[in-house]
Design an enzyme around this catalytic site. Structure first.
Site, short mmCIF file in Angstrom:
data_model
loop_
_atom_site.label_atom_id
_atom_site.label_comp_id
_atom_site.label_asym_id
_atom_site.label_seq_id
_atom_site.Cartn_x
_atom_site.Cartn_y
_atom_site.Cartn_z
N ASP A 1 0.85 -1.19 0.00
CA ASP A 1 0.00 0.00 0.00
C ASP A 1 0.89 1.25 0.00
O ASP A 1 1.90 1.28 -0.72
CB ASP A 1 -0.97 -0.05 1.20
CG ASP A 1 -2.15 0.91 1.06
OD1 ASP A 1 -3.18 0.52 0.50
OD2 ASP A 1 -2.02 2.07 1.51
N TYR B 1 -3.71 11.02 0.82
CA TYR B 1 -4.07 10.82 -0.59
C TYR B 1 -4.01 12.14 -1.34
O TYR B 1 -3.49 12.20 -2.46
CB TYR B 1 -5.48 10.23 -0.69
CG TYR B 1 -5.50 8.75 -0.34
CD1 TYR B 1 -5.53 7.78 -1.34
CD2 TYR B 1 -5.43 8.33 0.99
CE1 TYR B 1 -5.51 6.43 -1.02
CE2 TYR B 1 -5.41 6.98 1.30
CZ TYR B 1 -5.45 6.04 0.30
OH TYR B 1 -5.41 4.71 0.61
N HIS C 1 -4.60 -7.89 -0.16
CA HIS C 1 -3.93 -6.60 0.04
C HIS C 1 -3.20 -6.49 1.39
O HIS C 1 -2.14 -5.91 1.47
CB HIS C 1 -4.98 -5.50 -0.09
CG HIS C 1 -4.41 -4.11 -0.05
ND1 HIS C 1 -3.74 -3.59 -1.14
CD2 HIS C 1 -4.43 -3.16 0.90
CE1 HIS C 1 -3.35 -2.34 -0.82
NE2 HIS C 1 -3.76 -2.07 0.40
#
Length: 381
Positions: free
Chosen positions: A168, A318, A375
């Site tokens: 990630d 982000y 993930h």
């Protein structure tokens, strides 16, 4: 805790559509079960003891308090060198994701792993703005700033050279670290590779890959994981990336609701632990959450966000990264030349074939198709 219990007691739930499972997001019938467990059975004080199983530290770097755990092996066989390993989490995870894998790295012999294996000492920091690391106060704190701070952390701990592992955001941070100071990085290991470079060569590779994969360097396994291409790389990505568009543009708006409501926070975070663990979990009423994790583990991760009030600052990461570099391809212009290992998990959101990863990672030593997992690799597998 009293405040948390009051908020959980006052939760309002909207009934789900019939047969919706997890197709519309977190199913509220199952959410009520999770909240009841959180309110009546989950013991945070007991989980604090679990978290304190490893030593925690804080240090101030560039004016920001950085939290990390540092786990040294209790026993080192004679003549064996201990290798420092920095492991970096992502969103919406935390340093806690690594708790089950740490003993395998620091005490390999005790877990039936080869005596000849390397023994590691493990450092797991919290990214600034996540969990117990302080949030940046100014705009622009991105993965490159994080990489710089984590190099300083390792130097401060007395290491000149070290290994890195990331998935990630941790994948991007550790990649940036390897680009920034390759002489300090003995090796880089990733369980997610950001594939960014588009263009004609890649398009041809995609088109030919479906019919003559060997011609463009794709293996049978790559084909199985990547095709039908539009379905797996565009539709699935669009379906799973709504959160990303919000967090890359207006994180503070959605964030205020999540920071105020523990139920909203749990639904928002745990939905990712459903579909990012296995895409087929969309079809299950409980999102398949308890097939890989216990509710206790999942809620411990949620609590790390709740008690530190860090959801908004974690979401801002982000915007800081993507508003400057929407395709996340800027750092791909600088190759990574340190020895790199890639673990490709079958349920990862996007598959990166070795031949594509080589665009950025010029020195891939190992590339492993993992048999199962998604993930949150270390947490699941």
């Amino acid at each position: 805790l009293q405040d948390l219990h009051q908020r959980l007691d006052q939760a309002r739930f909207a009934p789900p559509l019939e047969g919706a499972a997890f197709h519309y997001g977190f199913n509220s019938i199952y959410l009520q079960k999770v909240v009841a467990y959180w309110r009546n059975e989950f013991d945070w004080r007991k989980q604090v003891e679990v978290l304190n199983k490893y030593p925690h530290f804080k240090t101030t770097i560039e004016g920001i308090d950085i939290h990390f755990i540092h786990v040294k092996p209790s026993y080192v066989p004679h003549g064996r060198a201990v290798q420092p390993l920095l492991m970096v989490h992502g969103w919406p995870g935390s340093f806690y994701e690594f708790y089950k894998i740490i003993p395998l790295l620091t005490e390999p012999a005790g877990h039936g792993l080869n005596e000849g294996d390397v023994v590691f000492e493990v450092i797991c920091p919290s990214i600034p703005g996540y969990g117990f690391s302080e949030a940046p106060r100014q705009k622009g704190f991105d993965s490159i700033a994080t990489a710089r701070i984590f190099h300083k952390l390792m130097n401060r701990l007395g290491f000149k050279e070290y290994y890195l592992q990331g998935g990630d955001w941790g994948s991007r941070i550790t990649t940036n670290m390897a680009q920034m100071l390759p002489q300090s990085v003995k090796g880089l290991h990733l369980n997610l590779v950001f594939i960014s470079r588009q263009g004609l060569r890649r398009m041809i590779s995609v088109m030919l890959g479906a019919y003559v994969p060997w011609l463009v360097g794709l293996t049978k396994e790559d084909v199985k994981r990547s095709y039908p291409f539009i379905q797996k790389n565009i539709y699935t990505l669009l379906q799973e990336s709504g959160y990303l568009h919000i967090q890359a543009t207006k994180p503070d708006t959605a964030g205020c609701g999540l920071n105020d409501s523990p139920v909203g926070l749990a639904a928002y975070i745990l939905e990712k632990f459903s579909t990012w663990t296995d895409k087929s979990f969309l079809h299950r009423d409980d999102g398949g959450l308890e097939s890989k994790y216990s509710l206790e583990e999942l809620l411990t991760n949620v609590m790390i966000y709740w008690v530190t009030s860090s959801i908004v600052s974690s979401m801002r990461y982000y915007k800081e990264n993507i508003s400057k570099d929407p395709t996340l391809s800027f750092d791909a212009r600088v190759g990574v030349h340190v020895p790199t290992g890639i673990a490709a998990f079958p349920q990862e959101i996007v598959h990166a074939p070795r031949v594509w990863a080589k665009d950025v990672y010029k020195n891939i030593i190992t590339y492993t198709y993992m048999p199962s997992g998604g993930h949150f690799a270390a947490f699941e597998e």
